[in-house]
Design an enzyme around this catalytic site. Structure first.
Site, PDB file in Angstrom:
ATOM      1  N   PRO A  27       0.736  -1.136   0.042  1.00 43.95           N
ATOM      2  CA  PRO A  27      -0.061   0.313  -0.280  1.00 43.95           C
ATOM      3  C   PRO A  27       1.048   1.449   0.009  1.00 43.95           C
ATOM      4  CG  PRO A  27      -0.072  -1.087   1.809  1.00 43.95           C
ATOM      5  CD  PRO A  27       0.717  -2.047   0.959  1.00 43.95           C
ATOM      6  N   ASN A  28       0.309   2.429  -0.525  1.00 44.16           N
ATOM      7  CA  ASN A  28       0.796   3.715  -0.624  1.00 44.16           C
ATOM      8  C   ASN A  28       2.193   3.630  -1.567  1.00 44.16           C
ATOM      9  OD1 ASN A  28      -0.583   4.728   1.146  1.00 44.16           O
ATOM     10  ND2 ASN A  28       0.153   3.319   2.683  1.00 44.16           N
ATOM     11  N   ARG A  80       5.019  11.119  -2.910  1.00 43.41           N
ATOM     12  CA  ARG A  80       4.853  10.465  -1.032  1.00 43.41           C
ATOM     13  C   ARG A  80       6.251  10.532  -0.306  1.00 43.41           C
ATOM     14  NH1 ARG A  80       4.895   4.289   1.267  1.00 43.41           N
ATOM     15  NH2 ARG A  80       4.116   4.906   3.602  1.00 43.41           N
ATOM     16  N   TYR A  89      11.477   8.805   0.968  1.00 41.38           N
ATOM     17  CA  TYR A  89      10.827   8.156  -0.458  1.00 41.38           C
ATOM     18  C   TYR A  89      11.763   8.425  -1.704  1.00 41.38           C
ATOM     19  CZ  TYR A  89       7.857   5.494   3.765  1.00 41.38           C
ATOM     20  OH  TYR A  89       7.461   5.441   4.703  1.00 41.38           O
ATOM     21  N   ASN A 108       7.837  -5.956  -0.777  1.00 38.51           N
ATOM     22  CA  ASN A 108       8.505  -4.524  -0.409  1.00 38.51           C
ATOM     23  C   ASN A 108       6.595  -4.857   0.731  1.00 38.51           C
ATOM     24  OD1 ASN A 108       7.851  -2.683   1.199  1.00 38.51           O
ATOM     25  ND2 ASN A 108       9.008  -1.018  -0.137  1.00 38.51           N
ATOM     26  N   ALA A 124       3.752  -0.938   4.669  1.00 34.77           N
ATOM     27  CA  ALA A 124       2.318  -0.326   6.137  1.00 34.77           C
ATOM     28  C   ALA A 124       1.684  -1.924   6.372  1.00 34.77           C
ATOM     29  CB  ALA A 124       1.545   0.016   6.101  1.00 34.77           C
ATOM     30  N   GLU A 127      12.790  -9.317   1.381  1.00 27.82           N
ATOM     31  CA  GLU A 127      11.679  -8.565   1.838  1.00 27.82           C
ATOM     32  C   GLU A 127      12.664  -7.144   1.657  1.00 27.82           C
ATOM     33  OE1 GLU A 127      10.867  -8.584   6.155  1.00 27.82           O
ATOM     34  OE2 GLU A 127      10.194  -6.239   6.677  1.00 27.82           O
ATOM     35  N   HIS A 187      12.601  -3.194   2.151  1.00 30.52           N
ATOM     36  CA  HIS A 187      12.212  -1.690   2.048  1.00 30.52           C
ATOM     37  C   HIS A 187      13.119  -0.730   2.069  1.00 30.52           C
ATOM     38  CE1 HIS A 187       9.110  -3.453   5.088  1.00 30.52           C
ATOM     39  NE2 HIS A 187      10.102  -3.950   5.434  1.00 30.52           N
ATOM     40  N   ARG A 230      13.217   4.620  12.370  1.00 31.35           N
ATOM     41  CA  ARG A 230      11.856   5.634  12.623  1.00 31.35           C
ATOM     42  C   ARG A 230      10.923   5.029  13.623  1.00 31.35           C
ATOM     43  NH1 ARG A 230       9.518   5.131   6.605  1.00 31.35           N
ATOM     44  NH2 ARG A 230       8.418   6.829   7.557  1.00 31.35           N
TER      45      ARG A 230
END
Ligand code: DQA
Length: 139
Positions: free
Chosen positions: A9-10, A17, A22, A71, A74, A95, A97, A104
């Site tokens: 998502p996103n 964004r 990012y 990825n 969220a 995985e 990111h 964070r």
């Protein structure tokens, strides 16, 4: 070698964004550069904002492709279902990111993907995906 990048998502908003986190490149542009760079690899890409669609894709490719670069965005921090899907299939998952999730908020330190992934690459910006592809080459 057949690999798929699955983005959650996103991540369709990359480029717009939170560019300070990012970056300012769209994923479509970046993906074209990956296809150019890794001409010898059959590279596919799916983005979805819907958890079930991500699970459907993992199930669809997960007994056939050589690797999944995931990825889950969220959903990384919430989805038992995506973790179970990775456990259910035979294709290895890396995985990734874009940001360093450990630098964070605390809620980003939990991952339902890491324990069932082959490995984790994070914090290198979009280059995290390049590194994941290189890693599959060496597996
Ligand atoms: C992300 C990190 C996640 O915590 C976040 O929810 C994202 C993107 C990353 O690539 O840095 O959407 O997965």
């Amino acid at each position: 070698m057949k690999l798929i990048i699955i983005n959650g998502p996103n991540l369709n908003l990359l480029g717009k964004r939170e560019p300070e986190i990012y970056g300012s490149q769209t994923f479509e542009d970046y993906f074209s550069s990956l296809q150019f760079k890794f001409k010898d690899i059959q590279l596919e890409y799916l983005q979805s904002n819907i958890e079930g669609e991500l699970i459907d894709k993992i199930q669809e490719v997960g007994f056939d492709y050589d690797g999944i670069i995931l990825n889950a965005a969220a959903y990384t921090h919430t989805s038992v279902g995506i973790g179970d899907a990775i456990k259910a299939v035979t294709t290895p998952v890396i995985e990734v990111h874009i940001s360093n999730t450990f630098s964070r908020e605390d809620f980003r330190h939990q991952s339902y993907i890491s324990p069932v992934a082959k490995g984790v690459i994070l914090g290198f910006g979009l280059q995290s995906y390049d590194l994941a592809i290189e890693s599959f080459r060496k597996l």
